[in-house]
Design a protein around this motif. Structure first.
Motif, mmCIF file in Angstrom:
data_model
loop_
_atom_site.group_PDB
_atom_site.id
_atom_site.type_symbol
_atom_site.label_atom_id
_atom_site.label_comp_id
_atom_site.label_asym_id
_atom_site.label_seq_id
_atom_site.Cartn_x
_atom_site.Cartn_y
_atom_site.Cartn_z
ATOM 1 N N ALA A 121 0.818 -1.215 0.000
ATOM 2 C CA ALA A 121 0.000 0.000 0.000
ATOM 3 C C ALA A 121 0.846 1.258 0.000
ATOM 4 C CB ALA A 121 -0.932 -0.007 1.207
ATOM 5 N N LEU A 122 2.065 1.159 0.515
ATOM 6 C CA LEU A 122 2.952 2.315 0.569
ATOM 7 C C LEU A 122 3.886 2.410 -0.630
ATOM 8 C CD1 LEU A 122 3.908 2.196 4.367
ATOM 9 C CD2 LEU A 122 2.444 3.889 3.232
ATOM 10 N N THR A 123 3.805 1.443 -1.530
ATOM 11 C CA THR A 123 4.723 1.432 -2.673
ATOM 12 C C THR A 123 3.976 1.187 -3.974
ATOM 13 O OG1 THR A 123 5.224 -0.918 -2.201
ATOM 14 C CG2 THR A 123 6.733 0.735 -1.300
ATOM 15 N N VAL A 124 3.863 -0.089 -4.383
ATOM 16 C CA VAL A 124 3.356 -0.412 -5.720
ATOM 17 C C VAL A 124 1.882 -0.066 -5.900
ATOM 18 C CG1 VAL A 124 5.073 -2.165 -6.278
ATOM 19 C CG2 VAL A 124 3.044 -2.814 -4.962
ATOM 20 N N ALA A 159 11.851 -4.761 -2.233
ATOM 21 C CA ALA A 159 12.499 -6.036 -2.505
ATOM 22 C C ALA A 159 13.349 -6.499 -1.330
ATOM 23 C CB ALA A 159 13.351 -5.928 -3.765
ATOM 24 N N HIS A 160 13.880 -5.556 -0.561
ATOM 25 C CA HIS A 160 14.703 -5.912 0.594
ATOM 26 C C HIS A 160 13.908 -6.716 1.615
ATOM 27 C CE1 HIS A 160 17.503 -5.514 3.958
ATOM 28 N NE2 HIS A 160 16.502 -5.017 4.672
ATOM 29 N N VAL A 161 12.648 -6.314 1.891
ATOM 30 C CA VAL A 161 11.874 -7.063 2.879
ATOM 31 C C VAL A 161 11.594 -8.481 2.389
ATOM 32 C CG1 VAL A 161 10.871 -4.992 3.915
ATOM 33 C CG2 VAL A 161 9.635 -6.148 2.073
ATOM 34 N N GLY A 162 11.416 -8.658 1.074
ATOM 35 C CA GLY A 162 11.228 -10.000 0.541
ATOM 36 C C GLY A 162 12.491 -10.834 0.614
ATOM 37 N N ASN A 163 13.625 -10.209 0.315
ATOM 38 C CA ASN A 163 14.890 -10.922 0.381
ATOM 39 C C ASN A 163 15.238 -11.307 1.814
ATOM 40 O OD1 ASN A 163 18.265 -10.440 0.405
ATOM 41 N ND2 ASN A 163 17.432 -11.780 -1.183
ATOM 42 N N TYR A 164 14.971 -10.426 2.754
ATOM 43 C CA TYR A 164 15.196 -10.722 4.175
ATOM 44 C C TYR A 164 14.325 -11.902 4.605
ATOM 45 C CZ TYR A 164 15.806 -9.557 9.180
ATOM 46 O OH TYR A 164 16.105 -9.572 10.532
ATOM 47 N N GLU A 165 13.075 -11.883 4.174
ATOM 48 C CA GLU A 165 12.160 -12.975 4.495
ATOM 49 C C GLU A 165 12.649 -14.294 3.899
ATOM 50 O OE1 GLU A 165 7.498 -14.222 3.683
ATOM 51 O OE2 GLU A 165 8.081 -12.114 3.675
ATOM 52 N N GLU A 166 13.127 -14.248 2.657
ATOM 53 C CA GLU A 166 13.640 -15.469 2.050
ATOM 54 C C GLU A 166 14.829 -16.013 2.833
ATOM 55 O OE1 GLU A 166 16.025 -17.280 -1.730
ATOM 56 O OE2 GLU A 166 15.274 -15.231 -1.923
ATOM 57 N N GLN A 167 15.760 -15.142 3.192
ATOM 58 C CA GLN A 167 16.963 -15.601 3.883
ATOM 59 C C GLN A 167 16.661 -16.197 5.251
ATOM 60 O OE1 GLN A 167 20.596 -13.311 3.652
ATOM 61 N NE2 GLN A 167 19.705 -11.941 2.131
ATOM 62 N N TRP A 168 15.710 -15.611 5.977
ATOM 63 C CA TRP A 168 15.467 -16.069 7.338
ATOM 64 C C TRP A 168 14.358 -17.110 7.453
ATOM 65 C CZ3 TRP A 168 18.868 -15.754 10.924
ATOM 66 C CH2 TRP A 168 19.837 -14.748 10.878
ATOM 67 N N LEU A 169 13.261 -16.970 6.724
ATOM 68 C CA LEU A 169 12.159 -17.924 6.881
ATOM 69 C C LEU A 169 12.266 -19.123 5.953
ATOM 70 C CD1 LEU A 169 9.031 -15.658 7.524
ATOM 71 C CD2 LEU A 169 10.672 -16.646 9.139
ATOM 72 N N LEU A 170 12.804 -18.934 4.760
ATOM 73 C CA LEU A 170 12.949 -20.070 3.855
ATOM 74 C C LEU A 170 14.278 -20.787 4.048
ATOM 75 C CD1 LEU A 170 11.377 -19.019 0.430
ATOM 76 C CD2 LEU A 170 10.440 -20.456 2.235
ATOM 77 N N ARG A 171 15.369 -20.046 4.025
ATOM 78 C CA ARG A 171 16.680 -20.693 4.099
ATOM 79 C C ARG A 171 17.037 -21.095 5.533
ATOM 80 N NH1 ARG A 171 20.258 -16.484 0.437
ATOM 81 N NH2 ARG A 171 18.603 -15.910 -1.010
ATOM 82 N N ALA A 172 17.047 -20.124 6.451
ATOM 83 C CA ALA A 172 17.509 -20.417 7.809
ATOM 84 C C ALA A 172 16.510 -21.257 8.599
ATOM 85 C CB ALA A 172 17.794 -19.107 8.553
ATOM 86 N N LEU A 216 18.673 -2.945 -9.612
ATOM 87 C CA LEU A 216 17.601 -3.413 -8.739
ATOM 88 C C LEU A 216 16.470 -4.064 -9.532
ATOM 89 C CD1 LEU A 216 17.320 -0.283 -6.397
ATOM 90 C CD2 LEU A 216 18.618 -2.383 -5.977
ATOM 91 N N LEU A 217 15.709 -4.909 -8.845
ATOM 92 C CA LEU A 217 14.482 -5.423 -9.441
ATOM 93 C C LEU A 217 13.531 -4.261 -9.699
ATOM 94 C CD1 LEU A 217 13.720 -8.573 -7.224
ATOM 95 C CD2 LEU A 217 15.016 -8.460 -9.366
ATOM 96 N N SER A 218 12.799 -4.332 -10.794
ATOM 97 C CA SER A 218 11.786 -3.319 -11.068
ATOM 98 C C SER A 218 10.643 -3.490 -10.062
ATOM 99 C CB SER A 218 11.246 -3.476 -12.482
ATOM 100 O OG SER A 218 10.462 -4.658 -12.568
ATOM 101 N N PRO A 219 9.767 -2.505 -9.930
ATOM 102 C CA PRO A 219 8.627 -2.672 -9.024
ATOM 103 C C PRO A 219 7.805 -3.922 -9.305
ATOM 104 C CG PRO A 219 8.829 -0.371 -9.648
ATOM 105 C CD PRO A 219 9.841 -1.129 -10.478
ATOM 106 N N THR A 220 7.566 -4.214 -10.591
ATOM 107 C CA THR A 220 6.806 -5.420 -10.922
ATOM 108 C C THR A 220 7.585 -6.674 -10.541
ATOM 109 O OG1 THR A 220 5.680 -4.294 -12.744
ATOM 110 C CG2 THR A 220 5.706 -6.705 -12.781
ATOM 111 N N GLU A 221 8.873 -6.697 -10.837
ATOM 112 C CA GLU A 221 9.705 -7.853 -10.482
ATOM 113 C C GLU A 221 9.790 -8.023 -8.969
ATOM 114 O OE1 GLU A 221 12.881 -7.891 -14.210
ATOM 115 O OE2 GLU A 221 13.209 -6.554 -12.491
ATOM 116 N N ALA A 222 9.902 -6.913 -8.245
ATOM 117 C CA ALA A 222 9.989 -6.993 -6.791
ATOM 118 C C ALA A 222 8.712 -7.579 -6.200
ATOM 119 C CB ALA A 222 10.258 -5.607 -6.204
ATOM 120 N N ARG A 223 7.574 -7.133 -6.707
ATOM 121 C CA ARG A 223 6.317 -7.660 -6.165
ATOM 122 C C ARG A 223 6.153 -9.134 -6.506
ATOM 123 N NH1 ARG A 223 0.377 -4.694 -6.468
ATOM 124 N NH2 ARG A 223 -0.562 -5.929 -4.798
#
Length: 442
Positions: free
Chosen positions: A25-28, A52-65, A95-102
């Motif tokens: 709601a605050l971005t795309v 995209a940073h919040v998604g990457n952080y989530e991937e690193q900690w919730l999926l990988r770790a 950087l990922l584009s807004p569409t790619e980031a979402r």
């Protein structure tokens, strides 16, 4: 899977969903691609980087770790490493584009939600009590607050809409007479926490701190009170400023809080693209630590230490215990604290007494972050977990501690032990302050 664990996983799924809805709601869902990829201030990242940073952080900690899954996009890890890439240089990255980031964020989220059925919320420190989920949810909401700071710095027509806040239409019953200060007696209290899975490492461990008696402002310093400092020539009088603060003021040409201008004898402020009169009864915000320190000196007071702030907010002299929130364990609601972007500004000072601390101080959670006199350091026995870069690398005299959260802070981080920190020059954050003074010995 036990029922409590199932309920906890349902809660995390809901909190992850709510955080992502807010980020989008605050971005795309708010701005076009040009605005999302523009750096609106060298102090801030382009909004698409945060997304995209919040998604990457989530991937690193919730999926990988946490789930032990293979990386989805290891090729972008370096792009969204906040320590590798200073904010001022992030527009130079591929950087990922807004569409790619979402799209990437959605992919990560689907995998995370699918993994919940097989995860055990015990056995490892990272999963115990859902620690890693608390961390990821809070991380995203903290970036959402950063996005709001970016939107405040953005030039151009308003994009955030709000109806007249409820407290502007019909305020709840407000206390008619309040003391200017509350008294906090001398003695020990328990600072920090040891058993809260939502707490960050810098909030741990719980330890005893013994403090002399002191007085604390009942409410944060208001715009009207700060205007008295302005009217008395406070910005032009070196007596009230530290040497570093005075040099900063001269170098930057600062003569009022950020976003304030004076026209025809009246103070105005720019708030998310709108010009409006400065409301006299709201807590002042967008002031640096240096400005807060100068005001306190002018007022014959000082900024409270971090320990004083926490004792005032938590210590219950009747039970001797430290509360989770100033008012107790009940979760924050509209009557107790202005949090979670319910409004796009602080509430007036002392809107109600429902959120009062045992000492009688009000608005210790929400409305504005409050600068303290303390440097950001670890507590006795501090251990970095699960990574040094969240807290430990910032320890030292370079950063000052802020407490209490702001109107933009989500309730998931609204606890009386939560510690924020920033450079003393920062003004884009939603920060204000209240004053303290030593108790008289009479």
């Amino acid at each position: 899977m036990s029922q409590p664990a199932a309920q906890l996983k349902d809660r995390f799924a809901a909190e992850l969903t709510a955080a992502r809805e807010r980020s989008n709601a605050l971005t795309v869902e708010l701005l076009d691609e040009r605005e999302l990829t523009t750096q609106h201030s060298p102090l801030m990242s382009p909004l698409v980087w945060d997304l995209a940073h919040v998604g990457n952080y989530e991937e690193q900690w919730l999926l990988r770790a946490a789930a032990g899954q293979e990386a989805l996009r290891p090729d972008i890890d370096h792009l969204y490493d906040a320590f590798e890439n200073p904010r001022s240089e992030r527009t130079e990255l591929p950087l990922l584009s807004p569409t790619e980031a979402r799209t990437y964020n959605d992919h990560v989220r689907r995998r995370v939600l699918d993994s919940l059925d097989t995860l055990r919320l015990d056995g490892t420190p990272l999963l115990a009590g859902g620690l890693v989920f608390h961390m990821v949810v809070q991380h995203e909401h903290q970036h959402d607050e950063t996005m709001l700071a970016t939107l405040q710095l953005r030039e151009g027509a308003p994009v955030l809409t709000e109806s007249a806040p409820a407290y502007r239409i019909a305020e709840p019953e407000r206390p008619r007479e309040l003391p200017a200060e509350v008294f906090v007696p001398a003695g020990p209290f328990t600072m920090g926490t040891s058993g809260d899975p939502a707490a960050y490492d810098n909030e741990r461990p719980a330890h005893t701190v013994d403090l002399p008696a002191f007085w604390l402002d009942t409410v944060p310093v208001t715009n009207a009170a700060f205007q008295d400092f302005l009217a008395d020539g406070g910005y032009a009088d070196q007596r009230w400023w530290s040497s570093a603060g005075w040099q900063w003021r001269l170098r930057r040409g600062v003569d009022a809080p950020a976003f304030w201008t004076r026209d025809a004898g009246h103070w105005w402020r720019r708030r998310f693209g709108r010009m409006e009169p400065v409301p006299p009864d709201e807590p002042v915000q967008h002031v640096s630590w240096y400005e807060a320190e100068a005001y306190a000196t002018w007022a014959g007071k000082r900024l409270p230490t971090e320990a004083e702030w926490e004792k005032a907010a938590r210590h219950d002299p009747v039970t001797g215990s430290s509360r989770y929130h100033p008012w107790g364990s009940t979760p924050p609601d509209e009557t107790r604290a202005n949090l979670g972007q319910r409004h796009l500004a602080p509430r007036p000072a002392a809107p109600s007494v429902a959120g009062a601390a045992p000492c009688g101080a009000l608005q210790l959670l929400g409305d504005v972050w409050e600068w303290t006199a303390s440097d950001f350091t670890g507590y006795p026995g501090f251990t970095a977990y699960p990574y040094r870069e969240y807290s430990e690398v910032f320890f030292g005299s370079e950063y000052k501690v802020l407490r209490g959260g702001s109107w933009a802070t989500h309730p998931t981080a609204a606890r009386a032990t939560f510690r924020n920190w920033d450079y003393p020059v920062r003004r884009q954050i939603f920060a204000g302050f209240r004053c303290a003074r030593d108790a008289e010995l009479d």
